[in-house]
Structures are given as C-alpha cells and as structure tokens.
Design a protein around this motif. Structure first.
Motif, short mmCIF file in Angstrom:
data_model
loop_
_atom_site.label_atom_id
_atom_site.label_comp_id
_atom_site.label_asym_id
_atom_site.label_seq_id
_atom_site.Cartn_x
_atom_site.Cartn_y
_atom_site.Cartn_z
N MET A 179 0.83 -1.20 0.00
CA MET A 179 0.00 0.00 0.00
C MET A 179 0.87 1.25 0.00
O MET A 179 0.59 2.22 -0.72
CB MET A 179 -0.90 -0.02 1.24
CG MET A 179 -2.04 0.99 1.18
SD MET A 179 -3.32 0.49 0.04
CE MET A 179 -3.54 2.01 -0.86
N SER A 180 1.93 1.24 0.79
CA SER A 180 2.82 2.39 0.87
C SER A 180 3.47 2.66 -0.48
O SER A 180 3.59 3.82 -0.91
CB SER A 180 3.89 2.15 1.94
OG SER A 180 4.76 3.26 2.03
N GLU A 181 3.88 1.60 -1.17
CA GLU A 181 4.52 1.80 -2.47
C GLU A 181 3.59 2.50 -3.45
O GLU A 181 3.98 3.47 -4.12
CB GLU A 181 4.97 0.46 -3.05
CG GLU A 181 5.60 0.61 -4.43
CD GLU A 181 6.08 -0.70 -5.01
OE1 GLU A 181 6.83 -0.65 -6.02
OE2 GLU A 181 5.72 -1.77 -4.49
N HIS A 182 2.37 2.03 -3.54
CA HIS A 182 1.44 2.61 -4.52
C HIS A 182 1.04 4.04 -4.15
O HIS A 182 0.90 4.89 -5.03
CB HIS A 182 0.23 1.72 -4.66
CG HIS A 182 0.52 0.41 -5.34
ND1 HIS A 182 0.98 0.32 -6.63
CD2 HIS A 182 0.44 -0.87 -4.89
CE1 HIS A 182 1.16 -0.95 -6.96
NE2 HIS A 182 0.83 -1.69 -5.92
N LEU A 183 0.85 4.30 -2.87
CA LEU A 183 0.52 5.67 -2.47
C LEU A 183 1.69 6.62 -2.75
O LEU A 183 1.49 7.76 -3.19
CB LEU A 183 0.14 5.72 -1.00
CG LEU A 183 -1.19 5.06 -0.62
CD1 LEU A 183 -1.44 5.16 0.89
CD2 LEU A 183 -2.36 5.67 -1.38
N ALA B 88 -3.52 -3.69 -3.73
CA ALA B 88 -3.12 -2.41 -3.16
C ALA B 88 -3.15 -1.31 -4.22
O ALA B 88 -3.50 -0.16 -3.92
CB ALA B 88 -1.72 -2.52 -2.54
N LYS B 89 -2.78 -1.65 -5.43
CA LYS B 89 -2.81 -0.65 -6.50
C LYS B 89 -4.23 -0.17 -6.76
O LYS B 89 -4.48 1.04 -6.95
CB LYS B 89 -2.22 -1.21 -7.79
CG LYS B 89 -2.08 -0.16 -8.90
CD LYS B 89 -1.43 -0.74 -10.13
CE LYS B 89 -1.13 0.38 -11.13
NZ LYS B 89 -2.33 1.18 -11.47
N TYR B 90 -5.19 -1.09 -6.74
CA TYR B 90 -6.59 -0.70 -6.95
C TYR B 90 -7.05 0.23 -5.83
O TYR B 90 -7.69 1.26 -6.08
CB TYR B 90 -7.47 -1.94 -7.00
CG TYR B 90 -8.94 -1.62 -7.14
CD1 TYR B 90 -9.50 -1.42 -8.39
CD2 TYR B 90 -9.77 -1.51 -6.02
CE1 TYR B 90 -10.84 -1.10 -8.53
CE2 TYR B 90 -11.10 -1.19 -6.15
CZ TYR B 90 -11.64 -0.99 -7.40
OH TYR B 90 -12.97 -0.67 -7.54
N VAL B 91 -6.74 -0.12 -4.58
CA VAL B 91 -7.16 0.71 -3.44
C VAL B 91 -6.49 2.07 -3.51
O VAL B 91 -7.12 3.11 -3.27
CB VAL B 91 -6.84 0.00 -2.12
CG1 VAL B 91 -7.11 0.91 -0.93
CG2 VAL B 91 -7.67 -1.28 -1.98
N ALA B 92 -5.20 2.10 -3.83
CA ALA B 92 -4.49 3.38 -3.93
C ALA B 92 -5.08 4.26 -5.02
O ALA B 92 -5.23 5.48 -4.83
CB ALA B 92 -3.01 3.13 -4.19
#
Length: 419
Positions: A22-26, A399-403
C-alpha cells in the motif's frame, strides 16, 4: 511520534506485505501517508509461524514486481525469515514511512468534520483516510468442541513452533489445510504417532509437466476467478513448499505412518468422535487434483506446448487401512495422545476500528477493499478481488486498486468551483 496531534492524509495500519504494498502505490501517486506497525515489519512471518515454514509459492511467483529473491533459485521456496527480510528490504528500498512499535487502539469517524481520529499508543492522529492492512490472520480460532481436559496440551497452529515444544506422546492434528498437513508431516518425521483429522479440501499438484501449480493457475485463468464457488467457503487448500516442494498426498502420509481420520465431530471425556466422511473428503480432493491435471493437458495440446508427459502424476497409493476401515472413535488416553494441535483457521479482529462497515460475524463489508464506510479501506483479505488475493503478488495488485481509488477521491475533494 509524540503526544501532539499529527495530521496525515492516509494512515495505513499494519506493516506486513499488505501495508508495504500500500505504501509503495501511495508513494507512486504522491499521496502523503504514514504506516503504523505495533511490532516489527512483517512480524507475523517471523514469530507467527512454525520454525520450519517456507512459502507455499516459488520464489519467482511469491514476490513483488520490484524485487527478486536473488539468493534463491526461482523455483525454490523462501524460508519464513527470508520472507520477512525481503519485506524489510523492500520497505527500505521504497523509503516507506513506517513507524514500528506503535499500536493503533481506536479509530472513530469525526463528527461535524471530515476524517477520523486515531488513538495510538504514542498519541493521537487525525487521518482523512484509514487503510486496515492487518490481514485476515488476526485471531486464532479453536472450536467450542475442544475438550476441557487439563491433561492434554492444546494449542492452535499459530502457537506451534516445533516438535520439541510438545510433551512426549502421540498428537492429534485437527485440520488438513496447508498448515495442518505440514505440521502433521513434521511431527511424523520426528517419530511421533500422528492422527490427522481431514475435512473437505482442494489438493492441487505441487508441479505438473515441469511447471509449478502457480504457473498452471495463471495460464488457466484460475487466479482471476472473482468469487469462490458456492458451497466451497470452508474448503481449505492442501499445498506445501516444504522439502523443496512436493504434492500433498494424504494416502502417502498414511503409508508413512500418519493415521488419517475424518472431520472431528465431538469429545466425550477422553473419547473423540470423527465423522464417517474421510473417504469422501479424500475423493473430493482427488477430483480437484485430477481436474487440474486434465485442464493442464488440454492447455498443452491446445497450444502445442513442448512440455514433458508425466503419467506418474496419476498414479495413486493403495488405499490405506485407516481409509478402508476408518476410525470413528478414539480414546485419546488409551492411544497415548498427549497433544492436540488445532489447525482450524483464524477470525478477523477489527475491534480497534469503530466504524459501521462490518457484518454481524465481524467480517468487513467492502468492494475490492473499498469499505461501505467512506474513507475506510481494507487490504490483505482472502478473495479481496479475486482468487490470487491470498498470495503475496496478489496483495500488491489489490493495493494498486485501493491506492487508485484513494487518489480519485482526493481529486474529487480538491475540486474548486471558480466560476
């Protein structure tokens, strides 16, 4: 952190594989965020698993796109400590803003203003959005049928570490998914008499025709299945990377000395009763196994692939006596059973998340991780978006979708009518 109020756009709770992804995508989207972890990065891999555990998927598959396991063969299986090191390195490489040793105690929606108030062990945070990245394995579940017998050592698979942890004597392992079958195998190799209670399960081949089952599920489109087939909600998967990766074969375990029994039904003093479903459960597992072999063969023929034939994959052990003449009752004391290991899964625990987005059973209500409560997100859940969500690489894509959803909401909120 300090006792002062900190304001952040997005707070991520948990620094395991989900939180790091999650951190990476944000970061890639330029979204200000903070990751809080009450222990160490990827702590569950270090201390929440048994000593000999390795990943269930090969190194080429069970990883994030931005980093390989350079010290392992692509077809090898990473030890749990190596997996934890991997995520620590990954977090460092992407400069993830992680603060360890900070526990999130409560999250509540603000009244009369946007965002959430987050109480932590080191102060209060104001967050516009909160991502619960703590995963599904939060509270070990031991069923209510567990006997109230102080002479028995009873632990959940989450507390199991190695055979030396248990008192001398035979062991009953309840649950034959990936955890239960690997623990039963390890105990039998240690010289223990082991009884393995087998329920419904899927049993894919570890590899077939020179390709790992992860590859087969990929090319066959199985990882992209959007929902579990009805009636399969409680079916576990028996797969293992142990000993270099071998197909789980329950009859093979039985021929090595493990005594298979059916689903554990009840306890009466020292006597445990099993359902008469062992042969049926094994047959359903065989059906799942053979269906993948058949699908793989059809794929090879359809695409003209030069992959070696493997007729021995369809060979089976003779039916062991414990299957043809199943044990329906077992007196634990007379059988010398001194320990029970409950490999019976986990339940979610979001008691710290005081928002209106949960089913009566405590499971979150969401669509691909986007909660029914605006501003709350989930990550790391089984079947979050598809079958592959349970794997390391799957959580990265979720995580990419959520970001992306978070960034879209930020753009809406930044709109100003200048007319």
């Amino acid at each position: 952190m300090s006792d002062e109020n900190i304001e952040i756009d997005t707070l991520i709770v948990g620094a395991g594989q989900a939180g790091v992804a999650m951190s990476e995508h944000l970061s890639n989207l330029g979204v200000p965020h903070l990751v809080l972890e009450r222990n160490r990065i990827a702590e569950a891999w270090r201390t929440g698993r048994w000593d000999s555990l390795v990943a269930n998927g090969p190194a080429w598959h069970d990883r994030f796109p931005g980093l390989k396991f350079d010290d392992l063969s692509p077809d090898g299986f990473a030890h749990k400590d190596r997996v934890a090191d991997y995520f620590e390195t990954y977090a460092k490489n992407i400069k993830a803003p992680i603060r360890t040793g900070v526990e999130v105690k409560k999250v509540e929606r603000n009244v009369g203003r946007p965002g959430f108030t987050v109480e932590t062990s080191e102060g209060v945070i104001q967050a516009s959005r909160v991502v619960a990245a703590t995963g599904p394995f939060q509270r070990p579940v031991i069923p209510s049928i567990a006997p109230k017998d102080e002479t028995l050592t009873q632990i959940h698979s989450a507390q199991y570490r190695n055979p030396q942890q248990l008192p001398e004597g035979a062991v009953l392992v309840v649950g034959a998914g990936s955890s239960g079958v690997q623990i039963a195998d390890e105990l039998q190799r240690d010289g223990r008499q082991v009884y393995l209670s087998v329920g419904q399960h899927d049993r894919p081949p570890r590899a077939y025709r020179n390709r790992d089952f992860c590859w087969w599920l990929g090319v066959l489109g199985e990882w992209d299945a959007m929902a579990m087939r009805p009636g399969r909600e409680h079916v576990t998967i028996a797969v293992s990377g142990a000993h270099g990766g071998r197909t789980v074969d329950f009859r093979g375990l039985a021929h090595r000395g493990v005594t298979l029994v059916g689903l554990t039904q009840s306890f009466n003093d020292s006597v445990v009763t099993f359902q008469a479903d062992l042969a049926a459960n094994l047959a359903r597992g065989d059906e799942n196994y053979l269906s993948l072999l058949n699908a793989a063969d059809a794929y090879v023929e359809r695409n003209g692939l030069d992959l070696p034939q493997e007729p021995e994959a369809r060979e089976t052990y003779p039916e062991p006596a414990c299957v043809s003449e199943p044990i329906l009752e077992l007196d634990l004391a007379k059988a010398g059973v001194t320990s029970i290991i409950w490999a019976t899964g986990f339940a979610p625990d979001y008691s710290w998340l005081n928002v209106d987005t949960f089913e009566p059973n405590g499971k979150p209500r969401h669509q691909r991780g986007v909660s029914y409560e605006s501003g709350i997100y989930f990550l790391g859940l089984p079947w979050q978006s598809r079958r592959g969500s349970s794997f390391i690489w799957g959580v990265w894509h979720d995580a990419k979708y959520v970001a992306d959803h978070i960034e879209t909401q930020r753009r809406y909120l930044s709109y100003r009518d200048v007319s």
